[in-house]
Design a protein around this motif. Structure first.
Motif, mmCIF file in Angstrom:
data_model
loop_
_atom_site.group_PDB
_atom_site.id
_atom_site.type_symbol
_atom_site.label_atom_id
_atom_site.label_comp_id
_atom_site.label_asym_id
_atom_site.label_seq_id
_atom_site.Cartn_x
_atom_site.Cartn_y
_atom_site.Cartn_z
ATOM 1 N N THR A 338 0.815 -1.288 0.264
ATOM 2 C CA THR A 338 -0.131 0.110 -0.025
ATOM 3 C C THR A 338 0.822 1.373 0.168
ATOM 4 N N ILE A 339 0.302 2.127 -0.862
ATOM 5 C CA ILE A 339 1.055 3.424 -1.076
ATOM 6 C C ILE A 339 0.528 4.530 -0.536
ATOM 7 N N ARG A 340 0.706 5.422 0.408
ATOM 8 C CA ARG A 340 0.008 6.579 0.884
ATOM 9 C C ARG A 340 0.825 7.661 0.656
ATOM 10 N N ALA A 341 0.037 8.600 0.327
ATOM 11 C CA ALA A 341 1.025 10.109 -0.042
ATOM 12 C C ALA A 341 0.203 11.166 0.454
ATOM 13 N N PHE A 342 0.457 12.027 1.219
ATOM 14 C CA PHE A 342 -0.092 13.097 1.994
ATOM 15 C C PHE A 342 0.274 14.656 1.571
ATOM 16 N N ASN A 343 -0.472 15.477 1.646
ATOM 17 C CA ASN A 343 -0.382 16.999 1.538
ATOM 18 C C ASN A 343 0.078 17.220 0.016
ATOM 19 N N ASN A 344 -0.638 17.815 -0.507
ATOM 20 C CA ASN A 344 -0.292 18.473 -1.776
ATOM 21 C C ASN A 344 0.255 17.362 -2.752
ATOM 22 N N VAL A 345 -0.532 16.316 -2.977
ATOM 23 C CA VAL A 345 0.041 15.217 -3.816
ATOM 24 C C VAL A 345 -0.173 15.533 -5.358
ATOM 25 N N ARG A 346 0.921 15.211 -5.864
ATOM 26 C CA ARG A 346 0.851 15.572 -7.423
ATOM 27 C C ARG A 346 1.589 14.376 -8.052
ATOM 28 N N PHE A 347 1.031 13.884 -9.390
ATOM 29 C CA PHE A 347 1.604 12.928 -9.969
ATOM 30 C C PHE A 347 1.570 13.118 -11.621
ATOM 31 N N ILE A 348 2.265 12.479 -12.285
ATOM 32 C CA ILE A 348 2.407 12.463 -13.722
ATOM 33 C C ILE A 348 2.789 11.164 -14.552
ATOM 34 N N LYS A 349 2.239 10.955 -15.359
ATOM 35 C CA LYS A 349 2.886 9.880 -16.432
ATOM 36 C C LYS A 349 2.756 10.253 -17.882
ATOM 37 N N SER A 350 3.032 9.626 -18.987
ATOM 38 C CA SER A 350 3.393 10.122 -20.425
ATOM 39 C C SER A 350 1.830 10.768 -20.711
ATOM 40 N N ASP A 351 1.040 10.206 -20.456
ATOM 41 C CA ASP A 351 -0.467 10.816 -20.916
ATOM 42 C C ASP A 351 -1.404 11.302 -20.109
ATOM 43 N N MET A 352 -1.018 11.691 -18.848
ATOM 44 C CA MET A 352 -1.926 11.868 -17.464
ATOM 45 C C MET A 352 -1.116 12.635 -16.636
ATOM 46 N N SER A 353 -1.836 13.346 -15.821
ATOM 47 C CA SER A 353 -1.239 13.979 -14.494
ATOM 48 C C SER A 353 -2.386 14.401 -13.792
ATOM 49 N N GLY A 354 -2.063 14.780 -12.479
ATOM 50 C CA GLY A 354 -3.220 15.118 -11.581
ATOM 51 C C GLY A 354 -2.486 15.584 -10.229
ATOM 52 N N LYS A 355 -3.566 16.031 -9.526
ATOM 53 C CA LYS A 355 -3.223 16.717 -8.006
ATOM 54 C C LYS A 355 -4.668 16.104 -7.101
ATOM 55 N N CYS A 356 -3.999 16.251 -5.904
ATOM 56 C CA CYS A 356 -5.225 15.823 -4.962
ATOM 57 C C CYS A 356 -4.615 16.155 -3.680
ATOM 58 N N ASP A 357 -5.551 16.052 -2.387
ATOM 59 C CA ASP A 357 -4.673 16.208 -1.337
ATOM 60 C C ASP A 357 -3.900 15.085 -0.817
ATOM 61 N N SER A 358 -4.441 13.775 -1.043
ATOM 62 C CA SER A 358 -3.780 12.615 -0.752
ATOM 63 C C SER A 358 -4.191 11.436 -1.678
ATOM 64 N N ILE A 359 -3.560 10.512 -1.554
ATOM 65 C CA ILE A 359 -3.527 9.226 -2.360
ATOM 66 C C ILE A 359 -3.330 7.939 -1.527
ATOM 67 N N HIS A 360 -4.101 6.845 -1.709
ATOM 68 C CA HIS A 360 -4.096 5.700 -1.252
ATOM 69 C C HIS A 360 -4.246 4.698 -2.306
ATOM 70 N N SER A 361 -3.133 3.679 -2.547
ATOM 71 C CA SER A 361 -2.958 2.822 -3.476
ATOM 72 C C SER A 361 -2.671 1.339 -3.075
ATOM 73 N N ASN A 362 -3.298 0.546 -3.528
ATOM 74 C CA ASN A 362 -2.893 -0.970 -2.912
ATOM 75 C C ASN A 362 -2.676 -1.865 -4.258
ATOM 76 N N ASN A 363 -1.448 -2.626 -4.336
ATOM 77 C CA ASN A 363 -1.247 -3.397 -5.576
ATOM 78 C C ASN A 363 -2.159 -4.491 -5.607
ATOM 79 N N LYS A 364 -2.620 -5.122 -4.420
ATOM 80 C CA LYS A 364 -3.473 -6.211 -4.537
ATOM 81 C C LYS A 364 -4.496 -6.274 -5.095
ATOM 82 N N ASN A 365 -5.367 -5.202 -4.705
ATOM 83 C CA ASN A 365 -6.739 -5.036 -5.453
ATOM 84 C C ASN A 365 -6.469 -4.002 -6.430
ATOM 85 N N ALA A 366 -5.313 -3.530 -6.776
ATOM 86 C CA ALA A 366 -4.978 -2.655 -8.008
ATOM 87 C C ALA A 366 -5.924 -1.327 -8.096
#
Length: 573
Positions: A338-366
C-alpha cells in the motif's frame, strides 16, 4: 706426607679458581645481577645458569633456564638468552614470552629486544594477546615507545565472535585498535566484512572501513566506501557512496544509519530506494525503512523532503507513474503493498497528470484512490470530483477503469474553437484500453454542453441538455460522440444565439494553470529550494567525504561506558 701436601695444594688451587671464577663472572656480566631494576637498564630477575663464551658469542652473556628479564615495565621470559650488554640487546630462545602490564602478552619461539629503542622482534608461531583479542601470525614487530605492534606475514585475530584475517596489520596498544591497509576479512556468525582499509577497535568491536568495502549477512549486503559498523550490536553508519541491498530492495543515500537487529535503516540526503519486485523507485532527502516487521514479511517505508515514488505501469512502453507528496508511506508485504501520500499530492505519467490532497493505492486489489479536491488532466481534458478511483488489472499491469464519486465533472477544451465541452453528473465510470479512456458513463443528474461540428469542421451548434445518464465515446482521449440516455432533454443553439455567460455549467473551474506538465512541476518551490541547498552542501562536503570517517564518541568512550555499567550493576547488587 706427600698425600697430605697434595690435598692442601688441591684445596688452595680450588679456592683460587673459585675466586678467579667470581672475578671473571663479574667482569663478564658487568655485574648485572647486582643492579636489579635499574631504571632504563635491562635487568635479569632470574636465570638458572649463566655463562660466557667470547669465541662463539662475543660481547654476550649467556643465560639459561627459567629466565625472567625486566625493562621499563616489560617482562621477558624464555629458556635461553644472549644478552649483549654494551648494546642493551637480548636474543631470546625457546618458550619466549613478552608481557607489558595487562595490555600485551606475546609468545613465540624466538625474539629479540632492544633496550635502547624499546623495540622487539618475535617470530615462530607468534601469539599476541590483549585483554580483548588474540593475534596468531609468524612474525610481530613491537615498538614500546610509540606503543605499536605490526606484522607483515598473514595473521588471524580473534575478538569474541569476530575473526579477522589479513596479510598485514598494525596494533595501536593505547587505542586498542588494529589498522589494516591491505585485504582484510572480518567474519562473525552474523556477517562478513571485506575491505582494504579497516580500523578495528578490539575492546568495542567497532569497525571503520574506507574505500570499496562490503558487509554481507544472510539478509542483506552493505556496500560503502566510508563507514562504521558495530559488530557487537549490528549497527552501522555509512557515508558517501554507500548502499544496502536486500533481496529485492536497494537503499542509497549520502548518510545511512543501519540497525540489523531491528531491520531498520535511515537515509538522509539524495536518498534512492529501488524495489525491483514492485518495479518502484523512491527518492527524497529523508527516508526510514523497516523490513520484515515482527516476522510478518511486511515492510514499511517512509520518505519525505522532495519525496518522489516512480512506479512502472506499462512494461511495453516503459511508462512510469511519478508520484510526489510531502510525505509518502509504503507498507505491507510485496504481494499486498500500500502506498499512501499526503499533503499536496501531485503525479504524472506520459499521457496523464493530476493533483489531490492525498492518495491511497494498493497493488493487491489494484485500486488507487485520489482524495481531497482531486483533478486529472489528459491532454486538453480535465476530470474532477469529490473522490477519484483508478482501477488496474494485475494480469495486464495496466489501468482498466476509473470512477469519480460525487460531483463528477469532465471538461475538454474544444480543439477547433475556444469553447469547452463539458459533462457532469453524480458519478462517472470510465473504461480504459492501453491506459487510455475510450468510453465514459455519467449517471444521475447529468448535464452537458457539447460543441458540434460537421465533416468540414464547421460549427453546427452548441448542444446543451440534461438527462439521467450520458454515454461518451473517445478516441485518443478526444470526445467523438455524446449520447444522452433516460429522460433526455436537450437543445442545440447556433453559436451567435448562445451567450458566452451561459456556455459553462455550474461548478465549472478550469484548473489548467495548475496542470502538471513535467516531473519538475511535481515539486513546490520550497522543496526545490531545499534540494538546491542539499546539492550545494554535498559539493562542499565532497572533500570531507574523501577522508576516513572520524572516530565516533561511542568508540572513544567505550571503556568509560563499560565501567559505568559495571558500577550500576554493583550498586543494584
Amino acid at each position: 706426607m706427600k698425600k697430605y701436601l697434595y690435598i692442601i695444594a688441591s684445596l688452595i688451587i680450588s679456592q683460587v679458581a673459585l675466586a678467579q671464577g667470581k672475578i671473571l663472572e663479574k667482569e663478564a656480566l658487568n655485574e648485572p645481577t647486582t643492579r636489579p631494576n635499574q631504571k632504563g637498564k635491562i635487568n635479569f630477575i632470574h636465570s638458572d645458569f649463566i655463562d660466557r663464551n667470547e669465541s662463539e658469542i662475543p660481547g654476550a652473556i649467556i643465560y639459561a633456564g627459567n629466565i625472567q628479564v625486566e625493562h621499563n615495565g616489560a617482562n621477558i621470559f624464555c629458556n635461553k638468552a644472549y644478552y649483549f650488554y654494551d648494546e642493551e640487546y637480548i636474543k631470546a630462545f625457546g618458550n619466549v614470552r613478552i608481557t607489558q602490564g595487562d595490555t600485551i602478552n606475546m609468545t613465540s619461539k624466538y625474539a629479540e629486544y632492544n633496550g635502547k629503542t624499546e623495540t622487539a622482534f618475535a617470530t615462530g608461531d607468534v601469539l599476541m594477546t590483549s585483554p580483548d583479542s588474540k593475534l596468531v601470525t609468524d612474525t610481530v614487530y613491537l615498538n614500546r615507545k610509540i606503543q605499536q605492534a605490526y606484522y607483515n606475514s598473514y595473521g588471524t585475530i580473534t575478538n569474541e565472535d569476530n575473526i579477522l584475517k589479513s596479510k598485514s596489520g598494525r596494533y595501536y596498544i593505547n587505542q586498542k585498535k588494529y589498522a589494516f591497509k591491505t585485504a582484510v576479512t572480518v567474519t562473525n556468525p552474523k556477517c562478513v566484512i571485506k575491505t582494504n582499509n579497516l580500523d578495528f577497535y578490539d575492546n568495542s568491536g567497532h569497525a571503520y572501513v574506507y574505500g570499496p568495502s562490503t558487509i554481507t549477512s544472510k539478509t542483506d549486503v552493505i556496500y560503502t566506501e566510508n563507514g562504521f559498523y558495530d559488530t557487537k550490536n549490528d549497527i552501522g553508519k555509512l557515508k558517501g557512496k554507500s548502499n544496502i541491498n536486500y533481496n529485492n530492495k536497494k537503499i542509497e543515500g549520502d548518510l545511512i544509519d543501519y540497525d540489523r537487529k531491528k531491520n531498520y535503516s535511515k537515509a538522509v540526503n539524495n536518498v534512492k530506494i529501488t524495489d525491483t519486485l514492485n518495479n518502484m523507485i523512491a527518492r527524497g532527502h529523508y527516508a526510514e525503512l523497516y523490513r520484515n516487521i515482527r516476522g510478518t514479511k511486511q515492510d514499511s517505508m517512509f520518505i519525505t523532503k522532495k519525496a518522489l515514488v516512480s512506479t512502472l505501469v506499462d512494461k511495453k512502453t516503459n511508462d512510469s507513474l511519478h508520484l510526489h507528496g510531502k510525505r509518502i508511506l509504503v507498507t505491507g508485504a510485496p504481494e499486498d503493498r500500500t502506498i499512501r501520500a499526503f499533503n499536496n499530492v501531485r503525479f504524472i505519467k506520459s499521457d496523464m497528470s493530476g493533483k489531490c490532497d492525498s492518495i491511497h493505492s494498493n497493488n493487491k486489489n489494484a485500486l488507487t484512490k485520489l482524495i481531497g479536491r482531486p483533478v486529472i488532466w489528459s491532454q486538453d481534458s480535465q476530470m474532477t470530483g469529490d473522490e477519484i478511483h483508478l482501477i488496474g488489472n494485475n494480469k495486464t499491469e495496466q489501468l482498466d477503469s476509473l470512477k469519480v464519486l460525487n460531483n463528477a465533472f469532465l471538461i475538454q477544451k474544444d480543439t477547433i474553437g475556444n469553447g469547452f465541452n463539458q459533462v457532469k453528473g453524480q458519478f462517472l465510470y470510465g473504461k480504459l484500453r492501453d491506459n487510455k479512456l475510450y468510453e465514459v458513463d455519467l449517471v444521475k443528474n447529468t448535464e452537458k454542453i457539447y460543441y458540434m461540428y460537421d465533416e468540414n469542421n464547421d460549427l453546427v451548434g452548441i448542444d446543451k441538455g440534461v438527462s439521467s445518464k450520458i454515454n461518451m465515446q473517445l478516441e485518443n482521449s478526444q470526445i467523438v460522440a455524446i449520447t444522452s440516455l433516460i429522460n433526455p432533454e436537450s437543445e442545440t443553439y447556433p453559436e451567435d444565439k448562445y451567450p458566452e455567460n451561459a456556455r459553462k455549467l455550474r461548478g465549472f473551474i478550469w484548473r489548467i494553470d495548475e496542470k502538471i506538465s513535467s516531473k519538475d512541476d511535481l515539486f513546490p518551490a520550497e522543496e526545490l529550494a531545499f534540494d538546491q541547498k542539499v546539492q550545494e552542501e554535498k559539493k562542499k562536503n565532497e572533500k570531507a567525504e574523501a577522508k576516513p570517517m572520524e572516530v565516533l564518541k561511542e568508540t572513544l568512550n567505550y571503556d568509560k561506558k563499560e565501567k559505568k555499567e559495571i558500577k550500576k550493576k554493583e550498586k543494584k547488587k
